[in-house]
Write a protein that holds these residues in place. Structure first.
Motif, mmCIF file in Angstrom:
data_model
loop_
_atom_site.group_PDB
_atom_site.id
_atom_site.type_symbol
_atom_site.label_atom_id
_atom_site.label_comp_id
_atom_site.label_asym_id
_atom_site.label_seq_id
_atom_site.Cartn_x
_atom_site.Cartn_y
_atom_site.Cartn_z
ATOM 1 N N TRP A 70 0.831 -1.188 -0.007
ATOM 2 C CA TRP A 70 -0.046 0.013 0.092
ATOM 3 C C TRP A 70 0.732 1.186 -0.028
ATOM 4 N N ASP A 86 -1.813 -1.958 -3.849
ATOM 5 C CA ASP A 86 -1.185 -2.868 -5.095
ATOM 6 C C ASP A 86 -0.558 -4.164 -4.853
ATOM 7 N N ARG A 136 -3.820 3.794 -1.472
ATOM 8 C CA ARG A 136 -4.078 2.731 -2.515
ATOM 9 C C ARG A 136 -3.009 1.615 -2.270
ATOM 10 N N ASN A 140 -9.319 -1.239 -3.247
ATOM 11 C CA ASN A 140 -9.137 0.303 -3.637
ATOM 12 C C ASN A 140 -10.587 0.938 -3.829
#
Length: 105
Positions: A67, A78, A76, A98
């Motif tokens: 994050w 990922d 965010r 998200n």
């Protein structure tokens, strides 16, 4: 007659116990020999090559969920490649998280 049957039974149990002990001790020697061979291979740096299979496409095996922190906390999520087959990151889950964080849930 009963004393003779008891002696025969006792002798049979003794023979079975000795046989099992010998069998079990031979099994341990095979294992210790295998362990010794492995240690010798380690000492000589002769280990077989290992192929690590990772998923491609930005998620799956060998990816870890990370994050980015923003001004108000986590902003965010990922999936980042780690190379470790024990790691797993699901892109659908990351997209859902998200979406929920963008909605303020």
């Amino acid at each position: 007659m009963k004393k003779g049957a008891f002696k025969i039974t006792l002798a049979t149990v003794f023979v079975l116990l000795v046989g099992y002990t010998i069998y079990h001790s031979q099994k341990k020697e095979i294992f210790s020999e295998l362990a010794l061979n492995t240690l010798e291979a380690l000492a000589r740096n002769e280990l077989p090559e290992i192929e690590i299979k990772c998923d491609k496409g930005g998620s799956g095996k060998c990816y870890n969920m990370t994050w980015e922190e923003g001004l108000y906390g986590v902003c965010r999520f990922d999936c980042d490649a780690t190379g470790d087959p024990a790691d797993y990151c699901n892109s659908l889950y990351v997209g859902f998280v998200n979406f929920c964080s963008a909605m303020g849930v």
